[in-house]
Write a protein that holds these residues in place. Structure first.
Motif, PDB file in Angstrom:
ATOM      1  N   TYR A 223       0.868  -1.173   0.000  1.00 41.99           N
ATOM      2  CA  TYR A 223       0.000   0.000   0.000  1.00 41.99           C
ATOM      3  C   TYR A 223       0.909   1.228   0.000  1.00 41.99           C
ATOM      4  CZ  TYR A 223      -3.116  -3.729   1.302  1.00 41.99           C
ATOM      5  OH  TYR A 223      -3.802  -4.922   1.296  1.00 41.99           O
ATOM      6  N   TYR A 224       0.713   2.117  -0.993  1.00 36.60           N
ATOM      7  CA  TYR A 224       1.733   3.116  -1.285  1.00 36.60           C
ATOM      8  C   TYR A 224       1.353   4.529  -0.859  1.00 36.60           C
ATOM      9  CZ  TYR A 224       3.691  -0.367  -4.521  1.00 36.60           C
ATOM     10  OH  TYR A 224       4.236  -1.496  -5.075  1.00 36.60           O
ATOM     11  N   THR A 225       2.327   5.219  -0.342  1.00 37.06           N
ATOM     12  CA  THR A 225       2.347   6.671  -0.368  1.00 37.06           C
ATOM     13  C   THR A 225       3.161   7.085  -1.601  1.00 37.06           C
ATOM     14  OG1 THR A 225       4.361   6.739   0.954  1.00 37.06           O
ATOM     15  CG2 THR A 225       2.252   6.849   2.144  1.00 37.06           C
ATOM     16  N   VAL A 226       3.142   8.364  -1.928  1.00 36.09           N
ATOM     17  CA  VAL A 226       3.998   8.840  -3.023  1.00 36.09           C
ATOM     18  C   VAL A 226       5.457   8.645  -2.647  1.00 36.09           C
ATOM     19  CG1 VAL A 226       4.732  10.891  -4.306  1.00 36.09           C
ATOM     20  CG2 VAL A 226       2.304  10.410  -3.989  1.00 36.09           C
ATOM     21  N   ALA A 227       5.775   8.809  -1.361  1.00 39.45           N
ATOM     22  CA  ALA A 227       7.161   8.630  -0.917  1.00 39.45           C
ATOM     23  C   ALA A 227       7.630   7.200  -1.124  1.00 39.45           C
ATOM     24  CB  ALA A 227       7.285   9.024   0.558  1.00 39.45           C
ATOM     25  N   SER A 228       6.828   6.217  -0.708  1.00 37.35           N
ATOM     26  CA  SER A 228       7.261   4.823  -0.871  1.00 37.35           C
ATOM     27  C   SER A 228       7.201   4.398  -2.335  1.00 37.35           C
ATOM     28  CB  SER A 228       6.414   3.889  -0.006  1.00 37.35           C
ATOM     29  OG  SER A 228       5.043   3.939  -0.368  1.00 37.35           O
ATOM     30  N   ALA A 229       6.236   4.931  -3.106  1.00 36.31           N
ATOM     31  CA  ALA A 229       6.175   4.603  -4.529  1.00 36.31           C
ATOM     32  C   ALA A 229       7.394   5.136  -5.277  1.00 36.31           C
ATOM     33  CB  ALA A 229       4.901   5.176  -5.140  1.00 36.31           C
ATOM     34  N   THR A 230       7.887   6.307  -4.869  1.00 42.17           N
ATOM     35  CA  THR A 230       9.094   6.862  -5.493  1.00 42.17           C
ATOM     36  C   THR A 230      10.269   5.918  -5.306  1.00 42.17           C
ATOM     37  OG1 THR A 230       8.320   9.121  -5.125  1.00 42.17           O
ATOM     38  CG2 THR A 230      10.687   8.821  -5.486  1.00 42.17           C
ATOM     39  N   ARG A 231      10.402   5.363  -4.112  1.00 38.35           N
ATOM     40  CA  ARG A 231      11.479   4.407  -3.848  1.00 38.35           C
ATOM     41  C   ARG A 231      11.282   3.122  -4.650  1.00 38.35           C
ATOM     42  NH1 ARG A 231      10.234   6.377   1.545  1.00 38.35           N
ATOM     43  NH2 ARG A 231      11.908   7.744   2.291  1.00 38.35           N
ATOM     44  N   ALA A 232      10.033   2.672  -4.747  1.00 39.86           N
ATOM     45  CA  ALA A 232       9.762   1.446  -5.502  1.00 39.86           C
ATOM     46  C   ALA A 232      10.093   1.625  -6.980  1.00 39.86           C
ATOM     47  CB  ALA A 232       8.300   1.045  -5.326  1.00 39.86           C
ATOM     48  N   LEU A 233       9.706   2.745  -7.556  1.00 39.73           N
ATOM     49  CA  LEU A 233      10.005   3.012  -8.967  1.00 39.73           C
ATOM     50  C   LEU A 233      11.510   3.064  -9.213  1.00 39.73           C
ATOM     51  CD1 LEU A 233       7.270   5.723  -9.579  1.00 39.73           C
ATOM     52  CD2 LEU A 233       7.398   3.511 -10.739  1.00 39.73           C
ATOM     53  N   ALA A 234      12.223   3.685  -8.291  1.00 42.42           N
ATOM     54  CA  ALA A 234      13.678   3.801  -8.449  1.00 42.42           C
ATOM     55  C   ALA A 234      14.349   2.440  -8.447  1.00 42.42           C
ATOM     56  CB  ALA A 234      14.251   4.677  -7.331  1.00 42.42           C
TER      57      ALA A 234
END
Length: 414
Positions: A223-234
């Motif tokens: 379940y994502y925040t924009v902060a955790s999604a940014t790390r996942a995309l990277a």
């Protein structure tokens, strides 16, 4: 689960424990009602290093998605959402505007609900859909579809055969994969070196703020925040460049990403949403500590309503049989004595029973035949659409009940 699936940290803190439930899409046939039914723990935790919220990967995507009960095209509002997205994406990405042939790939393309709009525009496209039954429905609708799960190898193979994609779409799937790093690498393999990736996923911020705990189920691994999604995309070589806040599914984020080499600086909207998440405490434990108590109140309020209605001799039936509804029904312990049946527009579910709670699923026409006092709306995220669809219950004084974010009873108008 002892380590975070994104960063490998061992510091995972409990957010809410919903007990053990069956997989939410494992609807039962009548001849399965006397057989054992497996149930798995449903315990949401958050990594205190990268702040990815997650549940243990106790079932595999193969168990859930090879034969799938959810067909996107049965939601009128969702089909319209997809049509609008395609129109906007064509302009934003400039698909085919320079005279070149554009190519769009959608991952988890379901029954072709989105790509049919791409086909109608004459743009070359391909769906990648692991579910055999819904993928077949997409092909019947004229949408080219590959029956496969996305992995780095799948992405590379599609790129080698069809060429790189100008746009890769991944709506409501980024939460459904336990190997978030491998899946992201697959997205990078699909997309052109100067292309775009668009991802829609529920926003953890609204899940927490609006008590949307029923969207926690076994096929949602994170379940994502924009902060955790940014790390996942990277982790797969992609960089977030823009974000949109959407009303879908009770509150979602649309993430626009590009290969890191061409991404450039993110828009101001990214910073604004990150600031909102930080202000809500979602990068520290304080933002999660009250959630479990609010979940317990949702359960108590709904059970109190159902029990009191039964004692007054009033009838309550359900509308919809979504995955989220099965988390709610199982967590609350609702059985046919309190909810004798629910209905659903999807014929695939007719004659089946909800997992765990064994509530019969009937065609929607049953509501008009029985004229219940209340209709409990399980897909509460489609509130506006369903208030209109169910306006006919006004004819006999029926009312609608929405359990989330808090119990509300609605008198509809014809």
């Amino acid at each position: 689960m002892t380590r975070c699936r994104l960063c490998g940290s061992a510091t995972l803190a409990s957010v809410v424990d919903l007990g053990a439930t069956p997989p939410c899409e494992s609807f039962l046939a009548a001849d399965q009602l006397d057989l054992p039914e497996p149930a798995y723990p449903l315990h949401l935790r958050v990594c205190t290093d990268c702040w990815l919220a997650q549940i243990p990967p106790l079932i595999t995507p193969e168990e859930t998605f090879k034969e799938y009960a959810y067909f996107s095209s049965y939601s009128t509002s969702w089909v319209e959402h997809a049509r609008t997205f395609v129109a906007d994406a064509v302009q934003r990405v400039g698909l085919g505007t320079d005279g070149s042939e554009a190519f769009v790939v959608e991952v988890a393309s379901n029954d072709g609900y989105l790509l049919k709009h791409v086909v109608d525009r004459g743009i070359r496209c391909l769906g990648i859909e692991p579910s055999v039954n819904v993928g077949a429905a997409a092909r019947d609708a004229g949408v080219p579809t590959l029956t496969e799960f996305l992995s780095p190898d799948t992405g590379s193979a599609v790129r080698a055969e069809h060429g790189p994609a100008d746009l890769v779409v991944a709506n409501n799937v980024y939460a459904h994969i336990p190997d978030v790093v491998g899946f992201t690498q697959g997205l990078r393999a699909l997309v052109a070196d100067d292309g775009w990736v668009s991802i829609e996923v529920q926003h953890l911020l609204t899940l927490i703020e609006e008590n949307q705990y029923d969207t926690i189920y076994h096929e949602h691994f994170q379940y994502y925040t924009v902060a955790s999604a940014t790390r996942a995309l990277a982790s797969g070589g992609l960089t977030l460049v823009d974000v949109e806040l959407l009303p879908t599914h009770g509150g979602s984020i649309r993430l626009w990403a590009r290969p890191a080499e061409v991404a450039g600086e993110p828009t101001a909207r990214v910073g604004e949403v990150l600031d909102r998440e930080k202000a809500a405490g979602l990068q520290e434990l304080s933002g999660y500590t009250e959630f479990s108590a609010r979940v317990a109140k949702v359960r108590r309020d709904l059970l109190r309503f159902l029990i009191e209605a039964a004692e007054r001799g009033e009838t309550v039936v359900g509308y919809g049989a979504p995955g989220k509804g099965n988390t709610l029904l199982n967590h609350c312990g609702i059985r046919p004595d309190l909810l004798p049946y629910t209905v659903d527009r999807n014929p695939y579910k007719h004659g089946r029973f909800t997992p765990g709670t064994r509530i019969p699923i009937l065609p929607p026409e049953q509501i008009s035949a029985d004229r219940p006092d209340y209709v409990l709306v399980l897909p509460w995220n489609l509130r506006d659409e369903l208030v209109e669809q169910l306006s006919f219950v006004h004819a006999w004084g029926g009312r609608l009940v929405f359990p989330i974010p808090e119990l509300s009873i609605v008198e509809v108008k014809s």
